[in-house]
Design a protein around this motif. Sequence first.
Motif, short mmCIF file in Angstrom:
data_model
loop_
_atom_site.label_atom_id
_atom_site.label_comp_id
_atom_site.label_asym_id
_atom_site.label_seq_id
_atom_site.Cartn_x
_atom_site.Cartn_y
_atom_site.Cartn_z
N ALA A 210 0.84 -1.19 0.00
CA ALA A 210 0.00 0.00 0.00
C ALA A 210 0.88 1.24 0.00
N PHE A 211 0.67 2.09 -0.98
CA PHE A 211 1.44 3.34 -1.09
C PHE A 211 0.55 4.49 -0.67
N ALA A 212 0.95 5.23 0.33
CA ALA A 212 0.14 6.33 0.85
C ALA A 212 0.69 7.66 0.39
N THR A 213 -0.21 8.55 0.02
CA THR A 213 0.20 9.89 -0.39
C THR A 213 -0.96 10.85 -0.16
N GLY A 214 -0.64 12.12 -0.19
CA GLY A 214 -1.66 13.15 -0.06
C GLY A 214 -2.17 13.59 -1.42
N PRO A 215 -2.80 14.76 -1.49
CA PRO A 215 -3.36 15.24 -2.75
C PRO A 215 -2.28 15.38 -3.83
N ILE A 216 -2.51 14.74 -4.97
CA ILE A 216 -1.55 14.79 -6.08
C ILE A 216 -1.98 15.91 -7.03
N ILE A 217 -2.09 17.11 -6.51
CA ILE A 217 -2.69 18.20 -7.28
C ILE A 217 -1.65 19.07 -7.96
N TRP A 218 -0.38 18.70 -7.85
CA TRP A 218 0.66 19.44 -8.55
C TRP A 218 1.15 18.55 -9.68
N GLY A 219 0.54 18.55 -10.79
CA GLY A 219 0.84 17.76 -11.95
C GLY A 219 1.82 16.62 -11.86
N VAL A 220 3.11 16.95 -11.72
CA VAL A 220 4.12 15.90 -11.76
C VAL A 220 3.99 14.94 -10.59
N GLY A 221 3.28 15.32 -9.54
CA GLY A 221 3.02 14.39 -8.44
C GLY A 221 2.30 13.15 -8.90
N PHE A 222 1.46 13.31 -9.93
CA PHE A 222 0.81 12.13 -10.49
C PHE A 222 1.83 11.22 -11.15
N ALA A 223 2.72 11.80 -11.94
CA ALA A 223 3.67 10.99 -12.71
C ALA A 223 4.68 10.27 -11.83
N VAL A 224 5.06 10.88 -10.70
CA VAL A 224 6.12 10.27 -9.89
C VAL A 224 5.58 9.51 -8.68
N ILE A 225 4.27 9.57 -8.44
CA ILE A 225 3.70 8.85 -7.30
C ILE A 225 2.56 7.94 -7.73
N ALA A 226 1.47 8.52 -8.23
CA ALA A 226 0.29 7.71 -8.56
C ALA A 226 0.57 6.75 -9.70
N GLY A 227 1.16 7.26 -10.78
CA GLY A 227 1.44 6.39 -11.92
C GLY A 227 2.32 5.20 -11.57
N PRO A 228 3.46 5.43 -10.92
CA PRO A 228 4.32 4.30 -10.54
C PRO A 228 3.64 3.31 -9.59
N ALA A 229 2.84 3.82 -8.66
CA ALA A 229 2.16 2.91 -7.73
C ALA A 229 1.20 1.99 -8.48
N LEU A 230 0.44 2.55 -9.42
CA LEU A 230 -0.47 1.73 -10.21
C LEU A 230 0.30 0.78 -11.13
N TYR A 231 1.37 1.27 -11.72
CA TYR A 231 2.17 0.43 -12.61
C TYR A 231 2.75 -0.77 -11.85
#
Length: 313
Positions: A210-231
């Motif tokens: 389980a990868f925990a993070t806060g709001p990914i509302i600063w664009g690149v936060g998606f690419a370096v956190i949410a995307g890799p976690a899903l991948y």
Amino acid sequence: MTARLPSPYSNYAYAVLTSQALRAPDAVAVTQPGRGDVTYAELDARVNQRAYALASAGVQPGTRVAALLSDPMAIIELYLAQAKLGAVTAAMNPYWPDDVLAAVSETSGCQAFVYDTGTAEAVSRVRSRLPQIGNWMHIGGPADGALDLDALTANAPSDPPVLGAAAEDPLALFYTSGTTGLPKAVVYTHASATAVAQIWLDIPRSPGGAFATGPIIWGVGFAVIAGPALYGAMRLVLAPAFGPAELLQLAASQRVTHISVIPSFFAQLFSDEGHRDADLSSLEVIMLGAEPLLPSLLERIRARLPQAAVYSY
């Protein structure tokens, strides 16, 4: 949308999300505390619906779409839907002052703009300054002068759309901090964003991670956190806020295994004695970046969390 891809895996959204939905459809992709779990199959179907909704609203492969969003789940759905569609996401930052938001939007070359309820006030202040935006879309219900993207999504099919971009096609514009003038666009392609996600294949992951993070509302936060976690086929735990206090709560309730934070996060955590009695035994991987990591702080992290591997990048 045209079928022109050498392989569906060269499309970022397919590689990050759809491949996992095909492999393990019932695995949990996203947990939002208080809002429940979403499986990989459910998320993929929802992203497909968003893609069809965007297409029905006039968004096409290559269309640049400014996105100013405050809801992290809306960010995941929209960014991945636009990736499937082949549109280019220009990730606006809700913390920008109005003048910066208007200037960056104007220079981005965007023809469309998506926003949500949490950013509607900011949009209302700058909209008159953006006459080049001919297509306004709102997430979160009806809004004056904007298409209701949720209504379009609800009536859209959930079967896979034809993928509209891949490989070296542009995926997104993520912006610099703007310390030397206006924030500047950094172009991510489908290939480069997928490469960022693939870096995490070298990071240890256990079943049920389980990868925990806060709001990914600063664009690149998606690419370096949410995307890799899903991948990496992990469960992404999206918290409305993510500081030391939230970590102490989530680590116990969600059995968090991975986090990615700045080093000063731990300096703040250790400044409060409350961490000593907290159960942090589930943590397996700590990723640190964006700031120098002092040896003394690294020693404290290793002493408090001896079971966790620490990566600094």
